[in-house]
Design a protein around this motif. Structure first.
Motif, PDB file in Angstrom:
ATOM      1  N   LEU A 230       0.839  -1.199   0.000  1.00 23.28           N
ATOM      2  CA  LEU A 230       0.000   0.000   0.000  1.00 23.28           C
ATOM      3  C   LEU A 230       0.877   1.253   0.000  1.00 23.28           C
ATOM      4  CD1 LEU A 230      -3.030   0.926   0.315  1.00 23.28           C
ATOM      5  CD2 LEU A 230      -2.559   1.087   2.772  1.00 23.28           C
ATOM      6  N   PRO A 231       0.636   2.186  -0.919  1.00 22.51           N
ATOM      7  CA  PRO A 231       1.441   3.421  -0.935  1.00 22.51           C
ATOM      8  C   PRO A 231       1.421   4.126   0.415  1.00 22.51           C
ATOM      9  CG  PRO A 231       0.110   3.256  -2.928  1.00 22.51           C
ATOM     10  CD  PRO A 231      -0.342   2.146  -2.028  1.00 22.51           C
ATOM     11  N   ASP A 232       2.566   4.679   0.797  1.00 22.96           N
ATOM     12  CA  ASP A 232       2.712   5.277   2.124  1.00 22.96           C
ATOM     13  C   ASP A 232       1.692   6.373   2.391  1.00 22.96           C
ATOM     14  OD1 ASP A 232       4.787   3.591   2.786  1.00 22.96           O
ATOM     15  OD2 ASP A 232       6.367   5.028   2.220  1.00 22.96           O
ATOM     16  N   GLU A 233       1.370   7.158   1.348  1.00 23.23           N
ATOM     17  CA  GLU A 233       0.453   8.274   1.579  1.00 23.23           C
ATOM     18  C   GLU A 233      -0.953   7.808   1.935  1.00 23.23           C
ATOM     19  OE1 GLU A 233       0.577   7.717  -2.986  1.00 23.23           O
ATOM     20  OE2 GLU A 233       1.975   7.621  -1.278  1.00 23.23           O
ATOM     21  N   LEU A 234      -1.273   6.546   1.589  1.00 23.34           N
ATOM     22  CA  LEU A 234      -2.590   6.000   1.917  1.00 23.34           C
ATOM     23  C   LEU A 234      -2.624   5.346   3.292  1.00 23.34           C
ATOM     24  CD1 LEU A 234      -3.627   4.480  -1.537  1.00 23.34           C
ATOM     25  CD2 LEU A 234      -4.358   6.643  -0.513  1.00 23.34           C
ATOM     26  N   LYS A 235      -1.461   5.207   3.910  1.00 21.30           N
ATOM     27  CA  LYS A 235      -1.406   4.605   5.245  1.00 21.30           C
ATOM     28  C   LYS A 235      -1.636   5.631   6.350  1.00 21.30           C
ATOM     29  CE  LYS A 235       1.815   0.960   3.833  1.00 21.30           C
ATOM     30  NZ  LYS A 235       3.159   0.356   4.041  1.00 21.30           N
ATOM     31  N   GLY A 249      -7.806   1.158   3.271  1.00 23.87           N
ATOM     32  CA  GLY A 249      -6.623   1.570   2.523  1.00 23.87           C
ATOM     33  C   GLY A 249      -6.592   0.964   1.130  1.00 23.87           C
ATOM     34  N   LEU A 250      -6.913  -0.317   1.037  1.00 22.07           N
ATOM     35  CA  LEU A 250      -6.932  -0.985  -0.269  1.00 22.07           C
ATOM     36  C   LEU A 250      -8.006  -0.394  -1.182  1.00 22.07           C
ATOM     37  CD1 LEU A 250      -6.481  -4.709   0.819  1.00 22.07           C
ATOM     38  CD2 LEU A 250      -4.762  -3.231  -0.234  1.00 22.07           C
ATOM     39  N   ARG A 251      -9.175  -0.112  -0.614  1.00 25.52           N
ATOM     40  CA  ARG A 251     -10.264   0.442  -1.434  1.00 25.52           C
ATOM     41  C   ARG A 251      -9.873   1.832  -1.957  1.00 25.52           C
ATOM     42  NH1 ARG A 251     -13.745  -1.187  -4.954  1.00 25.52           N
ATOM     43  NH2 ARG A 251     -12.866   0.583  -6.041  1.00 25.52           N
ATOM     44  N   ALA A 252      -9.234   2.630  -1.114  1.00 28.12           N
ATOM     45  CA  ALA A 252      -8.788   3.968  -1.551  1.00 28.12           C
ATOM     46  C   ALA A 252      -7.744   3.849  -2.652  1.00 28.12           C
ATOM     47  CB  ALA A 252      -8.223   4.742  -0.357  1.00 28.12           C
ATOM     48  N   TRP A 253      -6.869   2.854  -2.546  1.00 26.08           N
ATOM     49  CA  TRP A 253      -5.858   2.617  -3.583  1.00 26.08           C
ATOM     50  C   TRP A 253      -6.516   2.197  -4.890  1.00 26.08           C
ATOM     51  CZ3 TRP A 253      -1.603  -1.758  -3.181  1.00 26.08           C
ATOM     52  CH2 TRP A 253      -0.649  -1.569  -4.208  1.00 26.08           C
TER      53      TRP A 253
END
Length: 257
Positions: A230-235, A249-253
């Motif tokens: 997961l990209p850091d900015e989404l964490k 987080g996955l859904r936002a990605w």
């Protein structure tokens, strides 16, 4: 003999037709368009006996009015408190709907929409836009936490249960799943199988729940390592110890993928 067949609609929708050859009757699930249903019924000498609706979006409901006009007094089952007003038999969590030899239990599955329901049994389930092959629906109305709990309800079905969702999104979903789990050998192999099917213009559905537990990152949000890529900015602002927040987080990605 009862069969379930796909009727193609729009660019990537499937209207599922449950037919009884002996009776020459059929039910359809989520008829977003009437014309392909009417053509299919005519071609196979079938009379429409009923309709199942999972949620109110137009691509699942716009064909209902014309079908009810053609086949008067047929029941239209759907969410009890839906914005769609064409439902004649409102259903809620744990209600039962019998279609030929199948008795379906209604699951309330908010997330994609607040009114979304699925029709499930141990053999086959109609999941609308909640659970796709290798994916899930966008969160248009509900929250990530709601959607995760909805997916957990479906995750409890037997591995052999066939999953009939409403869109041919499998290849795009698999592309994302491979970004999430680039070393998942089962996923990589399954993606190759789907590519072969789609190259021949064959549909990728139904899938099976046991397969989805191996390939679908959203169903796999209970796994602690699922957000490793997961990209850091989404964490930021997520507690990745919580499965529903890993799902969020996955859904936002996926929404940006």
């Amino acid at each position: 003999m009862v069969q379930v067949k796909a009727i193609k609609a729009f660019s990537d929708n499937y209207i599922w037709c449950i037919s009884n050859e002996a009776e020459q009757t059929a039910w359809v699930v989520d008829p977003g368009q009437a014309e392909p249903v009417l053509n299919y019924l005519s071609e196979h000498n079938l009379t429409l006996s009923g309709i199942l609706i999972t949620h109110h979006h137009y691509d699942h409901t716009d064909g209902v009015a014309a079908l009810v006009k053609e086949f008067r007094d047929i029941p239209v089952y759907g969410p009890r408190h839906s914005p769609f007003k064409g439902i004649t038999h409102g259903v809620s969590e744990a209600d039962k709907v019998t279609v030929y030899d199948y008795t379906f239990t209604v699951l309330a599955t908010p997330g994609h929409t607040l009114d979304h329901v699925c029709y499930i049994n141990d053999e086959l389930s109609f999941t609308g836009d909640t659970l796709f092959s290798a994916g899930c629906g966008r969160l248009f109305e509900g929250s990530a936490e709601q959607m995760w709990h909805s997916l957990c309800k479906l995750r409890a079905l037997p591995d052999e249960c066939k999953i009939y969702c409403t869109h041919e999104y499998t290849q795009a979903n698999l592309a994302f799943a491979k970004a999430v789990e680039p070393n998942n050998e089962y996923l990589l192999s399954y993606s190759d199988e789907v590519d072969t099917l789609r190259a021949k213009d064959e549909i990728s559905l139904p899938t099976q729940l046991g397969v989805e537990k191996q390939i679908n990152p959203f169903l796999r949000s209970n796994i602690a390592t699922i957000t490793d890529e997961l990209p850091d900015e989404l964490k930021i602002n997520l507690d990745l110890n919580e499965p529903w927040q890993r799902f969020a987080g996955l859904r936002a990605w996926k929404d940006k993928f």
